[in-house]
Design an enzyme around this catalytic site. Sequence first.
Site, PDB file in Angstrom:
ATOM      1  N   GLY A  32     -10.472  -4.462  -0.402  1.00  0.00           N
ATOM      2  CA  GLY A  32     -11.415  -5.058  -1.343  1.00  0.00           C
ATOM      3  C   GLY A  32     -12.033  -3.982  -2.222  1.00  0.00           C
ATOM      4  N   TRP A 100      -8.464  -0.273  -0.015  1.00  0.00           N
ATOM      5  CA  TRP A 100      -9.813   0.218   0.261  1.00  0.00           C
ATOM      6  C   TRP A 100     -10.023   0.437   1.758  1.00  0.00           C
ATOM      7  CZ3 TRP A 100     -14.187   2.495  -0.865  1.00  0.00           C
ATOM      8  CH2 TRP A 100     -15.301   2.282  -0.052  1.00  0.00           C
ATOM      9  N   ASP A 230       4.137  -0.423  -5.757  1.00  0.00           N
ATOM     10  CA  ASP A 230       2.736  -0.833  -5.809  1.00  0.00           C
ATOM     11  C   ASP A 230       2.147  -0.512  -7.186  1.00  0.00           C
ATOM     12  OD1 ASP A 230       0.051  -1.384  -5.424  1.00  0.00           O
ATOM     13  OD2 ASP A 230      -0.060  -0.392  -3.478  1.00  0.00           O
ATOM     14  N   HIS A 259       2.007  -3.867  -3.276  1.00  0.00           N
ATOM     15  CA  HIS A 259       0.694  -3.780  -2.637  1.00  0.00           C
ATOM     16  C   HIS A 259       0.522  -4.822  -1.545  1.00  0.00           C
ATOM     17  CE1 HIS A 259      -3.346  -2.068  -2.735  1.00  0.00           C
ATOM     18  NE2 HIS A 259      -3.845  -3.290  -2.603  1.00  0.00           N
TER      19      HIS A 259
END
Length: 295
Positions: A32, A100, A230, A259
């Site tokens: 996130g 993240w 990605d 990703h």
Amino acid sequence: MVHRLPVGGGHVLHVEEHGNPAGLPALVLHGGPGSGSSPLQRSFFDPARYCILCPDQRGAGQSTPRGRIEDNTLAHLLADLRLLRQHLRIGRWLVVGGSWGATLAVLHAADQPEAVSGLLLRNPFLARAADIGAFFAAAGLPESIVHVFATGPVAAQRAAAARWWDAEQRLEGRDPVPPADAASLARLVDRYRVQSHYLRHGCWLPSEGLPACCEQVPAIPVVILQGEDDAICPPEGAQVLQRALGARATLRLVPGAGHDPSHPAMAAAMREALRTFPSGPLTAGLAEPPPAALP
């Protein structure tokens, strides 16, 4: 088992515990910021071997209040992980994170080197100023969108959340599916409020991002799995992180994966790494990356 852990500032963490209570402790950190944990993230683990701990970070997932950005910074998240480990009475844990979540995993290892037995990082986000700008450029979003969720009217926040969701889905190689209903859109608004809050502040990291924090990471095994395709966290970032971590880190590129952690090649790579981590060969069966020519 579900834990509800008050961490201060009105925040209460939702923490799910799965697998074998007597197994190897594994902390799973979601991306996130703001997205929350999902069953996919724990599906890579052998539940007979691991005790799988999945906290929703402040303001994310089922932690409350959802979407709250007050008392929600990197320093708060690191303090929460210290408190969670104390609450669960865990000495050391394997820390697994993507995007993240990989960033936070490295920072947790630097913050509490005695707490981490190893790191498994998928498609790490380096949080450099250039990475944040490149994400918005690739997504076709103006960087000013981060201010909408802090100060904009409700209608503008909903429109920005739907646009951001659409852009992320395209970057992950999925066909965008609009939010199903008002409740789904409200969850996205809360998610992107937290994410934009972190991006707006550079994730409270130096302009050099995550590589600047790697010296404090202990001499533990680190495996980095990186999707070759990605577009959100490109392979260059994983190569930079591997160099910053040095000999303790092994980088493996996953052909065909982007990703999305559910891509079959990435899912297989995650399962294989967890099957052998940390008591056996760490990278068996994973493709070697091509030589990297970095400046």
